[in-house]
Write a protein that holds these residues in place. Structure first.
Motif, PDB file in Angstrom:
ATOM      1  N   LEU A   1       1.495   1.130 -10.460  1.00  0.00           N
ATOM      2  CA  LEU A   1       2.948   0.904 -10.433  1.00  0.00           C
ATOM      3  C   LEU A   1       3.688   2.222 -10.666  1.00  0.00           C
ATOM      4  O   LEU A   1       4.649   2.545  -9.947  1.00  0.00           O
ATOM      5  N   ILE A   2       3.225   2.980 -11.630  1.00  0.00           N
ATOM      6  CA  ILE A   2       3.902   4.260 -11.921  1.00  0.00           C
ATOM      7  C   ILE A   2       3.794   5.201 -10.718  1.00  0.00           C
ATOM      8  O   ILE A   2       4.766   5.829 -10.307  1.00  0.00           O
ATOM      9  N   PHE A   3       2.611   5.241 -10.130  1.00  0.00           N
ATOM     10  CA  PHE A   3       2.432   6.072  -8.933  1.00  0.00           C
ATOM     11  C   PHE A   3       3.437   5.669  -7.841  1.00  0.00           C
ATOM     12  O   PHE A   3       4.079   6.527  -7.218  1.00  0.00           O
ATOM     13  N   MET A   4       3.587   4.389  -7.627  1.00  0.00           N
ATOM     14  CA  MET A   4       4.514   3.920  -6.577  1.00  0.00           C
ATOM     15  C   MET A   4       5.945   4.310  -6.911  1.00  0.00           C
ATOM     16  O   MET A   4       6.683   4.792  -6.049  1.00  0.00           O
ATOM     17  N   THR A   5       6.336   4.127  -8.167  1.00  0.00           N
ATOM     18  CA  THR A   5       7.736   4.424  -8.525  1.00  0.00           C
ATOM     19  C   THR A   5       8.022   5.924  -8.384  1.00  0.00           C
ATOM     20  O   THR A   5       9.152   6.309  -8.105  1.00  0.00           O
ATOM     21  N   GLU A   6       6.981   6.745  -8.576  1.00  0.00           N
ATOM     22  CA  GLU A   6       7.180   8.195  -8.458  1.00  0.00           C
ATOM     23  C   GLU A   6       7.136   8.660  -7.003  1.00  0.00           C
ATOM     24  O   GLU A   6       7.405   9.821  -6.716  1.00  0.00           O
ATOM     25  N   SER A   7       6.774   7.755  -6.103  1.00  0.00           N
ATOM     26  CA  SER A   7       6.592   8.144  -4.689  1.00  0.00           C
ATOM     27  C   SER A   7       7.775   7.766  -3.801  1.00  0.00           C
ATOM     28  O   SER A   7       7.767   8.085  -2.611  1.00  0.00           O
TER      29      SER A   7
ATOM     30  N   GLU B   1       0.866  -1.190   0.000  1.00  0.00           N
ATOM     31  CA  GLU B   1       0.000   0.000   0.000  1.00  0.00           C
ATOM     32  C   GLU B   1       0.897   1.232   0.000  1.00  0.00           C
ATOM     33  O   GLU B   1       1.998   1.190   0.582  1.00  0.00           O
ATOM     34  N   PRO B   2       0.439   2.355  -0.575  1.00  0.00           N
ATOM     35  CA  PRO B   2       1.311   3.536  -0.681  1.00  0.00           C
ATOM     36  C   PRO B   2       1.837   4.075   0.648  1.00  0.00           C
ATOM     37  O   PRO B   2       2.971   4.531   0.729  1.00  0.00           O
ATOM     38  N   GLY B   3       1.020   4.024   1.710  1.00  0.00           N
ATOM     39  CA  GLY B   3       1.458   4.575   3.003  1.00  0.00           C
ATOM     40  C   GLY B   3       2.705   3.891   3.532  1.00  0.00           C
ATOM     41  O   GLY B   3       3.432   4.447   4.364  1.00  0.00           O
ATOM     42  N   MET B   4       2.972   2.707   3.045  1.00  0.00           N
ATOM     43  CA  MET B   4       4.141   1.957   3.535  1.00  0.00           C
ATOM     44  C   MET B   4       5.442   2.608   3.085  1.00  0.00           C
ATOM     45  O   MET B   4       6.496   2.390   3.692  1.00  0.00           O
ATOM     46  N   ILE B   5       5.374   3.419   2.028  1.00  0.00           N
ATOM     47  CA  ILE B   5       6.586   4.125   1.566  1.00  0.00           C
ATOM     48  C   ILE B   5       6.981   5.182   2.607  1.00  0.00           C
ATOM     49  O   ILE B   5       8.156   5.305   2.974  1.00  0.00           O
ATOM     50  N   ALA B   6       5.989   5.930   3.095  1.00  0.00           N
ATOM     51  CA  ALA B   6       6.284   6.949   4.112  1.00  0.00           C
ATOM     52  C   ALA B   6       6.835   6.294   5.377  1.00  0.00           C
ATOM     53  O   ALA B   6       7.744   6.835   6.030  1.00  0.00           O
ATOM     54  N   ASN B   7       6.323   5.124   5.718  1.00  0.00           N
ATOM     55  CA  ASN B   7       6.839   4.434   6.915  1.00  0.00           C
ATOM     56  C   ASN B   7       8.306   4.025   6.718  1.00  0.00           C
ATOM     57  O   ASN B   7       9.094   4.028   7.670  1.00  0.00           O
ATOM     58  N   ALA B   8       8.668   3.681   5.483  1.00  0.00           N
ATOM     59  CA  ALA B   8      10.072   3.336   5.207  1.00  0.00           C
ATOM     60  C   ALA B   8      10.950   4.585   5.327  1.00  0.00           C
ATOM     61  O   ALA B   8      12.065   4.528   5.862  1.00  0.00           O
ATOM     62  N   GLU B   9      10.424   5.716   4.855  1.00  0.00           N
ATOM     63  CA  GLU B   9      11.195   6.968   4.956  1.00  0.00           C
ATOM     64  C   GLU B   9      11.417   7.351   6.424  1.00  0.00           C
ATOM     65  O   GLU B   9      12.452   7.891   6.787  1.00  0.00           O
ATOM     66  N   TYR B  10      10.436   7.038   7.249  1.00  0.00           N
ATOM     67  CA  TYR B  10      10.562   7.292   8.693  1.00  0.00           C
ATOM     68  C   TYR B  10      11.742   6.486   9.269  1.00  0.00           C
ATOM     69  O   TYR B  10      12.510   6.983  10.096  1.00  0.00           O
TER      70      TYR B  10
END
Ligand code: KMH
Ligand code: ZN
Length: 270
Positions: A184-190, A145-154
């Motif tokens: 997929l494109i959204f994720m790669t851009e995030s 899920e997209p929110g998991m990217i922000a958690n990785a940045e944390y």
């Protein structure tokens, strides 16, 4: 473009031998399957341990046996699962990290997973990242899920994971982010600049998302964990058969395949 890293996700925790008779279960079967996948182009194997009856286990002794058998056969990068199955506790799931594999997965958020919930609270995520840092294990950040990217940045901010990050976008799990080119494109851009990424399309989406990733310069995961079919209604004979198809598509698109050593460089594995 960088050379293409292909990960073979050999067995997962959920697929059964009834559904896919060629599913590797024992340590020897998993090691043989890993070597076959390596020989046709996989540079990483993603592993789940199974007990003799086929049920998933995070018991370190099962993982030890698998890891040693693969190491005896080939120089592929071994990536052990800390995801396990949805019912495994955090303590159970963390055991394989003690074996100090080159890589392990790190899921950075909770999501629905079919009828179950794949639990990754902030407490778990931090605990897992701390242990992986302590053991010098490269994390593949599993993102459903997209929110998991922000958690990785944390985790980067807390100094628990070092950049460049490596993400695996798992798209198409029932209950989590659907598999589509747009997603997929959204994720790669995030993701943070300089990160590497791979995609695991679930079920019938495996090959189409692989093709898009190859064209975009990303990397690809295939295997029985994500998809048991070669064509619609026709079961794959092996994980190697799925890897070989990716190699053929990559060849048509002019992407060379990374060896394990080249993958180590691309992923900054020390
Ligand atoms: N089996 C899923 C609940 C991982 O390997 O890190 C979790 C999973 C992710 O497969
Ligand atoms: Zn897995």
């Amino acid at each position: 473009m960088e050379k293409l890293i292909i990960t073979a996700a050999l067995n997962g925790a959920e697929v059964t031998k009834d559904a896919q008779p060629n599913l590797p279960i024992t340590a020897e079967e998993i090691a043989v399957e890993a070597e076959k996948a390596y020989k046709v182009g996989a540079s990483i194997v993603h592993i789940h341990a199974r007990k003799e009856d086929g049920s998933p286990t995070q018991d370190i002794e099962y993982y030890r046996e698998i890891k040693e058998r693969i190491e005896r056969r080939c120089p592929v990068i071994i990536q052990l699962s800390t995801g396990g199955a949805t019912w495994h506790s955090a303590e159970e799931r963390l055991q394989p990290v003690d074996l100090e594999p080159e890589m392990a997965t790190l899921s950075t958020g909770t999501c629905n997973f079919g009828n179950n919930v794949f639990m990754n609270s902030q407490e778990y995520i931090i605990k897992f990242a701390e242990k992986m840092k302590e053991k010098g294990v490269k994390a593949e950040i599993e993102v459903f899920e997209p929110g998991m990217i922000a958690n990785a940045e944390y985790l980067v901010k807390k100094g628990l994971v070092e950049e460049p990050l490596h993400f695996d976008f798992v798209l198409g799990v029932p209950g989590a982010m659907p598999a589509s080119a747009k997603n997929l494109i959204f994720m790669t851009e995030s993701i943070p600049q300089g990160s590497t990424w791979t995609v695991a399309g679930i079920g019938r989406h495996e090959t189409s998302l692989a093709m898009i990733a190859i064209a975009m310069g990303g990397h690809v995961r295939v295997g029985f964990e994500d998809n048991i079919y070669f064509y619609k209604g026709e079961l794959a004979k092996s994980n190697a058969q799925l890897v070989a198809r990716v190699v053929r598509i990559a060849d048509e698109l002019g992407r060379e395949i990374a060896t394990p050593d080249q993958a180590r460089k691309i992923l900054n594995i020390k």
